[in-house]
Structure formats: C-alpha cells, structure tokens
Motif scaffolding. Sequence first.
Motif, short mmCIF file in Angstrom:
data_model
loop_
_atom_site.label_atom_id
_atom_site.label_comp_id
_atom_site.label_asym_id
_atom_site.label_seq_id
_atom_site.Cartn_x
_atom_site.Cartn_y
_atom_site.Cartn_z
N ALA A 251 0.82 -1.22 0.00
CA ALA A 251 0.00 0.00 0.00
C ALA A 251 0.85 1.26 0.00
O ALA A 251 0.32 2.38 0.06
CB ALA A 251 -0.94 -0.01 1.20
N GLY A 252 2.17 1.12 -0.01
CA GLY A 252 3.02 2.31 -0.18
C GLY A 252 3.84 2.72 1.02
O GLY A 252 4.49 3.78 0.98
N ALA A 253 3.84 1.92 2.09
CA ALA A 253 4.71 2.28 3.23
C ALA A 253 6.16 2.23 2.78
O ALA A 253 6.55 1.40 1.97
CB ALA A 253 4.48 1.30 4.39
N CYS A 254 6.97 3.15 3.34
CA CYS A 254 8.39 3.19 2.96
C CYS A 254 9.17 2.09 3.68
O CYS A 254 10.19 1.61 3.16
CB CYS A 254 9.00 4.54 3.36
SG CYS A 254 8.18 5.93 2.58
N ALA A 255 8.73 1.72 4.86
CA ALA A 255 9.45 0.69 5.63
C ALA A 255 8.48 0.07 6.61
O ALA A 255 7.45 0.68 6.96
CB ALA A 255 10.61 1.33 6.40
N PHE A 256 8.81 -1.13 7.06
CA PHE A 256 7.96 -1.85 8.00
C PHE A 256 8.87 -2.48 9.06
O PHE A 256 9.82 -3.19 8.73
CB PHE A 256 7.18 -2.95 7.26
CG PHE A 256 6.15 -3.63 8.11
CD1 PHE A 256 4.88 -3.09 8.25
CD2 PHE A 256 6.45 -4.81 8.77
CE1 PHE A 256 3.92 -3.72 9.04
CE2 PHE A 256 5.50 -5.44 9.56
CZ PHE A 256 4.24 -4.90 9.69
N TRP A 257 8.60 -2.17 10.33
CA TRP A 257 9.45 -2.68 11.41
C TRP A 257 8.59 -3.38 12.48
O TRP A 257 7.44 -3.02 12.68
CB TRP A 257 10.15 -1.53 12.16
CG TRP A 257 10.85 -0.52 11.35
CD1 TRP A 257 11.77 -0.74 10.35
CD2 TRP A 257 10.74 0.93 11.47
NE1 TRP A 257 12.23 0.46 9.86
CE2 TRP A 257 11.62 1.50 10.53
CE3 TRP A 257 10.00 1.77 12.30
CZ2 TRP A 257 11.77 2.88 10.39
CZ3 TRP A 257 10.13 3.15 12.15
CH2 TRP A 257 11.01 3.69 11.21
N ILE A 258 9.23 -4.29 13.21
CA ILE A 258 8.65 -4.71 14.49
C ILE A 258 8.96 -3.58 15.45
O ILE A 258 10.09 -3.10 15.52
CB ILE A 258 9.30 -6.02 14.99
CG1 ILE A 258 8.95 -7.18 14.05
CG2 ILE A 258 8.84 -6.33 16.42
CD1 ILE A 258 9.62 -8.51 14.42
N SER A 259 7.96 -3.12 16.21
CA SER A 259 8.20 -2.04 17.16
C SER A 259 8.77 -2.63 18.44
O SER A 259 8.13 -3.49 19.07
CB SER A 259 6.89 -1.31 17.46
OG SER A 259 7.14 -0.23 18.33
N GLY A 260 9.96 -2.21 18.81
CA GLY A 260 10.61 -2.79 20.00
C GLY A 260 10.67 -4.30 19.84
O GLY A 260 11.11 -4.81 18.81
N SER A 261 10.16 -5.00 20.85
CA SER A 261 10.18 -6.46 20.77
C SER A 261 8.83 -7.01 20.32
O SER A 261 8.58 -8.20 20.44
CB SER A 261 10.56 -7.02 22.14
OG SER A 261 9.58 -6.68 23.08
N GLY A 262 7.92 -6.13 19.82
CA GLY A 262 6.59 -6.55 19.41
C GLY A 262 5.66 -6.63 20.62
O GLY A 262 6.10 -6.43 21.75
N SER A 263 4.40 -6.87 20.43
CA SER A 263 3.77 -7.31 19.21
C SER A 263 3.41 -6.18 18.24
O SER A 263 2.99 -6.45 17.12
CB SER A 263 2.50 -8.08 19.54
OG SER A 263 1.60 -7.23 20.29
N SER A 264 3.58 -4.91 18.63
CA SER A 264 3.21 -3.85 17.68
C SER A 264 4.18 -3.84 16.51
O SER A 264 5.33 -4.27 16.63
CB SER A 264 3.23 -2.47 18.36
OG SER A 264 2.19 -2.37 19.29
N MET A 265 3.68 -3.34 15.40
CA MET A 265 4.47 -3.18 14.18
C MET A 265 4.24 -1.77 13.66
O MET A 265 3.18 -1.20 13.88
CB MET A 265 4.03 -4.21 13.13
CG MET A 265 4.28 -5.65 13.56
SD MET A 265 3.22 -6.83 12.68
CE MET A 265 1.72 -6.78 13.66
N VAL A 266 5.24 -1.23 13.00
CA VAL A 266 5.16 0.15 12.51
C VAL A 266 5.40 0.18 11.01
O VAL A 266 6.39 -0.38 10.53
CB VAL A 266 6.23 1.03 13.20
CG1 VAL A 266 6.23 2.44 12.62
CG2 VAL A 266 6.01 1.08 14.71
N ALA A 267 4.50 0.86 10.30
CA ALA A 267 4.73 1.14 8.88
C ALA A 267 5.02 2.63 8.77
O ALA A 267 4.19 3.46 9.17
CB ALA A 267 3.50 0.76 8.07
N ALA A 268 6.20 2.96 8.28
CA ALA A 268 6.58 4.38 8.17
C ALA A 268 6.13 4.90 6.81
O ALA A 268 6.43 4.31 5.78
CB ALA A 268 8.09 4.51 8.33
N CYS A 269 5.42 6.03 6.83
CA CYS A 269 4.82 6.58 5.60
C CYS A 269 5.14 8.07 5.50
O CYS A 269 5.26 8.75 6.52
CB CYS A 269 3.30 6.46 5.64
SG CYS A 269 2.71 4.80 5.93
N LEU A 270 5.20 8.55 4.27
CA LEU A 270 5.41 9.99 4.07
C LEU A 270 4.08 10.65 3.74
O LEU A 270 3.49 10.37 2.69
CB LEU A 270 6.41 10.21 2.93
CG LEU A 270 7.88 10.02 3.30
CD1 LEU A 270 8.76 10.08 2.06
CD2 LEU A 270 8.33 11.06 4.33
#
Length: 298
Positions: free
Chosen positions: A244-263
């Motif tokens: 869908a266009g996120a620039c990057a996708f990370w596990i946030s810290g040790s999870g379970s959250s995840m982060v999609a970085a978008c401009l």
Amino acid sequence: MSAVLERPLTVAVPATSANLGPGFDCLGLALTLENTFTFAPAPETDFSGCPPRFADTHNLAWRTFNETRASLGLPPQTVALSQTVGVPLSGGLGSSSTCIVAGVAAGLASAGLPWDREETLRRACAIEGHPDNVAPAVCGGLTASFVTEGEVTCLQSDVAPEWRFVVISPPYEVRTEDARRALPATVAHADAARQLGRCFGVVRALERGDGALLGRASHDRLHEPYRRPLIRDYDACREACLDAGACAFWISGSGSSMVAACLGDASAANVLAAVPDGLPVRVLRAQTAGTSIAPCDV
Ligand SMILES: Nc1ncnc2c1ncn2[C@@H]1O[C@H](COP(=O)(O)OP(=O)(O)O)[C@@H](O)[C@H]1O
Ligand SMILES: N[C@@H](CCOP(=O)(O)O)C(=O)O
C-alpha cells in the motif's frame, strides 16, 4: 529541602518505538501517544487507572518511585498513584519505560530535586537495561543512544515533519523478556557489519524525509528474523503495508506492535486502510517534547 512529595505531581511520558529496524538496542523514536502518572501524597497507598493486575505495590511506577527514594537514603512514601494508560501493555511501545521514567522523575522530585533529564535518563536506563526506549521517552524525538560505564550518551535528532507512523497493535502481548530470550547469543561478524551503515541510513532518512533511503536501510538481521514467529500477524501486515506504499515496516521494539513508516497523510491513510481487518491500528507522529512533569490538582 523537603524529603516527601507534598503536592500531587503528574508525569506524562510518551510511547516509544525502539530498534527502528536495524538499530537494535540503540535507536528509538518518541510517538504521540502517552501514559500519565499522578503521584499524590496520601495516608494510604492507592492505585487507580492501571490494569487491575498492577494495582498493588508491584506496580512498576510505584516501585520505581520508592526505589528511587531509597537510593537517595529516603524512606518509602505512601502515595495515591493514578494513571491514564494510552500505551498498550507489553506491546512493543515502551510501556515499561513509561512506568520507570515516571517513577524515577517523581522519586527525584519527592526529594526536592529539580527536574533533570540527564539524571532521569541515567537512572531509568540502569533499571530498564537498555537505553533505546528510555532515551526518546525522556528526551523526545529520534534518539541513538549507548551506555559507557553507566553513563548514557543520547544523540537526539529531529524527525522530518511529513513522517507518519502507522502503528498496528495486535491484541496479544509479547513480553520483552520472552522476545529477548528468542535471540541468539552471538551473531556472525558479517551480519553485525551489515547493520552499521543501515542504522545510520535510518537516522538520515528519518531526519530528511527520504522514503527511498528508509526502505533500503530497513533490513535487520539481529532481531526481526527471530521475533517474526512470535507475532502471528507479521507476514500479512508487512505485505499489506508495503504493497500500500509504506516506505518501511518494522517490528516495534520487541513486538507485538508493528510500525509502517509513511510519508504524508495520504500515504498513511492508504496504508491504514490496507491493514488486515480486526487489528487495532492508529496513525502517530514523532513526539518532540519527551517527558513532562508538572504539579497538578487532583
Ligand atoms: N501501565 C502500566 N502500569 C503498571 N505496570 C506496567 C504498565 N505498563 C507496563 N507495566 C509493566 O511493564 C511490564 C511490561 O513490560 P514489557 O514486556 O517490556 O512491555 P513493553 O514492550 O510494553 O515495554 C508489565 O509486565 C508491567 O510490569
Ligand atoms: N531493544 C529492545 C526494545 C524493547 O522494547 P519494548 O517496547 O518491546 O519493551 C528489544 O528489542 O528487546
């Protein structure tokens, strides 16, 4: 100098996302979501607003408050601790750091000491064991931090204002302790070397709003490969967000959250819409102020 808290005090501490892909135990980002902790002098200890299982003297913020006092040679103080909890528990968004930072800050204040970010950071880091959540929680923004013989070095950067962070928080906890146990004791030299340039690339990309650079830099070999199996929604979320266009996708810290970085807002809205149904998700920005502490009326 008074040695007890005489007036109610509220400490507001932001959520943080640690690691940011290749910056394991080093990079962290403060986000626009927070926990607040009001410590009020009271004849009896009392807890409100926190998850029921932490409504006793095992509460990490309460414990840290009195441990900080003890380290200054002061006796325990009974306080009523009232919390507003915005940060999911064991969700990879630094909930434990919010408690530790708040407890240290209030403990120092109860001894009549002025608000001191460096001292709060040093003490909070010693308790948490790694600096990547507590540094942005205390200082705000994007931080790269490390510890040398107990002294924390925290390099803070501004985040380009167009970054949006789509944060997916599945409704299950991953305890940091368990997620750290999933990591191997040693890593290959080549893998360690591979991380270094990428770590710097993430910082530069976040400072400059460079989405292509963030995408190239966001490949980790130190923790994400071992933690993916702990987050059953990881593969589906990663694929959906990047498509869908996120620039990057990370596990946030040790999870379970995840982060999609978008401009930008439009991209963040697209990514938000692509997240698989039923998963709690929100769009956050970088928080710049870090921890704030203020007297309050209760
Ligand atoms: N709001 C809260 N109130 C009381 N204790 C909390 C709170 N949030 C976190 N904690 C403490 O922190 C622990 C979770 O830490 P951790 O697994 O590192 O999660 P996170 O990744 O969210 O920091 C909990 O078991 C609890 O002891
Ligand atoms: N670098 C640590 C960060 C843990 O963050 P949390 O928000 O999950 O407590 C790690 O990756 O273990």
